[in-house]
Design an enzyme around this catalytic site. Sequence first.
Site, short mmCIF file in Angstrom:
data_model
loop_
_atom_site.label_atom_id
_atom_site.label_comp_id
_atom_site.label_asym_id
_atom_site.label_seq_id
_atom_site.Cartn_x
_atom_site.Cartn_y
_atom_site.Cartn_z
N TYR A 58 -5.23 27.11 -49.90
CA TYR A 58 -6.28 26.42 -49.16
C TYR A 58 -6.28 26.74 -47.67
O TYR A 58 -7.26 26.48 -46.99
CB TYR A 58 -6.15 24.90 -49.33
CG TYR A 58 -6.28 24.43 -50.75
CD1 TYR A 58 -7.52 24.39 -51.37
CD2 TYR A 58 -5.17 24.03 -51.47
CE1 TYR A 58 -7.65 23.96 -52.68
CE2 TYR A 58 -5.28 23.60 -52.79
CZ TYR A 58 -6.53 23.57 -53.39
OH TYR A 58 -6.66 23.15 -54.68
N ALA A 59 -5.17 27.25 -47.15
CA ALA A 59 -5.05 27.35 -45.70
C ALA A 59 -4.37 28.64 -45.28
O ALA A 59 -3.59 29.23 -46.02
CB ALA A 59 -4.28 26.16 -45.15
N THR A 60 -4.70 29.05 -44.07
CA THR A 60 -4.03 30.17 -43.41
C THR A 60 -3.50 29.66 -42.08
O THR A 60 -4.20 28.94 -41.36
CB THR A 60 -5.00 31.34 -43.17
OG1 THR A 60 -5.58 31.74 -44.42
CG2 THR A 60 -4.28 32.52 -42.54
N GLU A 76 -0.19 32.51 -45.51
CA GLU A 76 -1.46 32.20 -46.16
C GLU A 76 -1.19 31.56 -47.51
O GLU A 76 -0.31 31.98 -48.26
CB GLU A 76 -2.30 33.47 -46.35
CG GLU A 76 -3.70 33.19 -46.87
CD GLU A 76 -4.60 34.41 -46.79
OE1 GLU A 76 -5.79 34.29 -47.12
OE2 GLU A 76 -4.10 35.48 -46.39
N GLY A 77 -1.94 30.50 -47.80
CA GLY A 77 -1.79 29.79 -49.06
C GLY A 77 -3.13 29.65 -49.76
O GLY A 77 -4.12 30.29 -49.39
N LEU A 128 0.79 33.81 -39.63
CA LEU A 128 2.14 33.38 -40.00
C LEU A 128 2.29 33.20 -41.50
O LEU A 128 3.39 33.25 -42.03
CB LEU A 128 2.49 32.06 -39.29
CG LEU A 128 2.51 32.09 -37.77
CD1 LEU A 128 2.86 30.73 -37.21
CD2 LEU A 128 3.50 33.13 -37.27
N LYS A 146 -3.62 25.79 -38.13
CA LYS A 146 -3.67 25.66 -39.59
C LYS A 146 -5.13 25.60 -40.01
O LYS A 146 -5.78 24.57 -39.92
CB LYS A 146 -2.91 24.40 -40.03
CG LYS A 146 -2.80 24.22 -41.53
CD LYS A 146 -1.91 23.03 -41.82
CE LYS A 146 -1.66 22.85 -43.30
NZ LYS A 146 -0.72 21.73 -43.57
N ASP A 162 7.87 15.20 -49.30
CA ASP A 162 8.03 16.65 -49.51
C ASP A 162 9.05 17.21 -48.53
O ASP A 162 8.83 18.26 -47.91
CB ASP A 162 6.69 17.36 -49.35
CG ASP A 162 6.72 18.78 -49.92
OD1 ASP A 162 7.61 19.06 -50.75
OD2 ASP A 162 5.87 19.60 -49.53
#
Length: 523
Positions: free
Chosen positions: A203-205, A200-201, A198, A221, A313
């Site tokens: 630190y996380a996918t 990807e960043g 969905l 996550k 946030d």
Amino acid sequence: MKKFKRRLSLTLRGSQTIDESLSELAEQMTIEENSSKDNEPIVKNGRPPTSHSMHSFLHQYTGSFKKPPLRRPHSVIGGSLGSFMAMPRNGSRLDIVHENLKMGSDGESDQASGTSSDEVQSPTGVCLRNRIHRRISMEDLNKRLSLPADIRIPDGYLEKLQINSPPFDQPMSRRSRRASLSEIGFGKMETYIKLEKLGEGTYATVYKGRSKLTENLVALKEIRLEHEEGAPCTAIREVSLLKDLKHANIVTLHDIVHTDKSLTLVFEYLDKDLKQYMDDCGNIMSMHNVKLFLYQILRGLAYCHRRKVLHRDLKPQNLLINEKGELKLADFGLARAKSVPTKTYSNEVVTLWYRPPDVLLGSSEYSTQIDMWGVGCIFFEMASGRPLFPGSTVEDELHLIFRLLGTPSQETWPGISSNEEFKNYNFPKYKPQPLINHAPRLDSEGIELITKFLQYESKKRVSAEEAMKHVYFRSLGPRIHALPESVSIFSLKEIQLQKDPGFRNSSYPETGHGKNRRQSMLF
């Protein structure tokens, strides 16, 4: 021989070794805080604590059902094979129940499962209930294991485990409960199937997945762990907060899978976020739906704020929505518990467009009111179809705010004249503009409410609890205010989504939209 088997069936099997490799982080999620006092099971009738095997776990979780458990007289413990007397219920007579003597050497019956309505023939010709063969429902198991409300163990899984055991009413220890959850499949990556990526960043996918245990869709996550640094503080913060936040308008954290290389948070899956919802509507939402979504945002926030938790946030990408229209707050990676009002926090916490002016100007001492400015911005965006303050820099953001609401003065914002950053920007002296000119679809009550959100002084912003009682929500009826925290507003028949005027029946293609989806789940 029967007497020997009877005695043997009353003994407890030895404990099996428990895998203690799960981290304390995963333990905290699966073990409720209020169970920490129960370090070991209560010893009943002079018996030692039960084992931690799956069979003994099943024994321990068959005590609290619709009918009261049958109690065994001490004479039976001593070895008598006579009849048992069931406990009376509602003043009714005592029922005679005979022990089923057809037991295996391990103390388990070799007969098929029965229900509470099954009858056996007594030597005296009396029809009796077989107390051993009680069918345990999914609701029973979920309740005893404190599983999330929307987790349901399939019937086939219950049958496979042969959950048919004598009732035990002693509580379960933390150690035993952890082992039991692990045996069911929680805390194991093989329990989940990855279906598609969905997003990807750094630190996380995030993956769309499916639980083999429940066949429900989940959001996985997957946070990459660096051996030098360990789990990112945002991940630890998100887990520590979400494990204590149980509300219909807050995303549910189902499970945690901890390996050497990654920490995977397993969330309930919701199909889209508010940004995607507005895109699907062509940014023209039904004003009734705007009201329902705003109320749910406030409802989830009020729950957090009562527990001194700030989200910090809020943005449309962090508000997830399912097909029913249930909206849930997500991505608590920047959230934190506010324990000391004067504590200084980092001022780099909120997405620029929804960041309040006091934070933009360097304030790092704030409370739950930090979230309320963002609520006002999201309210405007739903009603008008466009962002309220889409600034590209801090200066640009402040410029847009002051141009609409007026440049603050010492009279409108006490203390602003001594703020060094404000003085350095040297903004023009703007006069406030009527909000109705920018959001013509809002009625007078809506304009009044959004004005209460968009206050320069944080202490003057309306709280989430107070905003829920505003006259703007009067059309939703009185019953919506009396719902339990875990119950959706859509459980009320008078609460239903309406078709959005700009809705177009289109969806994203199967591929090519991963980076635009579920950015709320990324660090």
